[in-house]
Design a protein around this motif. Structure first.
Motif, PDB file in Angstrom:
ATOM      1  N   PHE A  90       0.833  -1.199   0.000  1.00 57.44           N
ATOM      2  CA  PHE A  90       0.000   0.000   0.000  1.00 57.44           C
ATOM      3  C   PHE A  90       0.868   1.250   0.000  1.00 57.44           C
ATOM      4  CE2 PHE A  90      -2.040   3.428   2.390  1.00 57.44           C
ATOM      5  CZ  PHE A  90      -3.119   3.678   1.549  1.00 57.44           C
ATOM      6  N   TYR A  91       1.911   1.268   0.836  1.00 53.51           N
ATOM      7  CA  TYR A  91       2.798   2.427   0.904  1.00 53.51           C
ATOM      8  C   TYR A  91       3.470   2.675  -0.442  1.00 53.51           C
ATOM      9  CZ  TYR A  91       6.632   5.471   2.235  1.00 53.51           C
ATOM     10  OH  TYR A  91       7.505   6.518   2.293  1.00 53.51           O
ATOM     11  N   ALA A  92       3.970   1.621  -1.078  1.00 56.96           N
ATOM     12  CA  ALA A  92       4.623   1.775  -2.381  1.00 56.96           C
ATOM     13  C   ALA A  92       3.641   2.304  -3.423  1.00 56.96           C
ATOM     14  CB  ALA A  92       5.214   0.446  -2.833  1.00 56.96           C
ATOM     15  N   TRP A  93       2.425   1.769  -3.444  1.00 54.51           N
ATOM     16  CA  TRP A  93       1.400   2.218  -4.392  1.00 54.51           C
ATOM     17  C   TRP A  93       1.044   3.679  -4.160  1.00 54.51           C
ATOM     18  CZ3 TRP A  93      -3.733   3.471  -2.993  1.00 54.51           C
ATOM     19  CH2 TRP A  93      -4.576   3.752  -4.063  1.00 54.51           C
ATOM     20  N   ARG A  94       0.820   4.035  -2.898  1.00 55.98           N
ATOM     21  CA  ARG A  94       0.410   5.406  -2.567  1.00 55.98           C
ATOM     22  C   ARG A  94       1.545   6.398  -2.818  1.00 55.98           C
ATOM     23  NH1 ARG A  94      -2.148   9.286  -3.139  1.00 55.98           N
ATOM     24  NH2 ARG A  94      -2.963  10.537  -1.454  1.00 55.98           N
TER      25      ARG A  94
END
Length: 86
Positions: A69-73
């Protein structure tokens, strides 16, 4: 609307994302796995109680989900503020 050339806005968004991720991770790891384990002991999942599952596997699964999620965001934030690698 945020200024897309404002580096302080980029870092504020980044820090908010990190803090939110840490809160979710702490809640799942320490909250559900340790502090709330007695309350979750009556709920069965995968042949064991939910509190034990969070302590042994759930916090790891949540952590991995938070990484993706962090990488995507962050990719979205990078594009929004014009600092993406492409």
């Amino acid at each position: 609307m945020e200024n897309h050339n404002d580096p302080s806005g980029y870092w504020r968004a980044n820090v908010r994302l990190i803090i939110g991720s840490l809160i979710i991770w702490a809640l799942c790891s320490y909250g559900f796995g340790i502090l709330l384990r007695p309350l979750l002991s009556g709920i069965a999942i995968g042949g064991t109680d939910l509190g034990f599952w969070f302590a042994q596997q759930g916090s790891i699964v949540i952590f991995i989900i938070l990484i993706f999620f962090y990488a995507w965001r962050m990719n979205k934030l990078d594009k929004q503020y014009g600092v993406d690698e492409e």
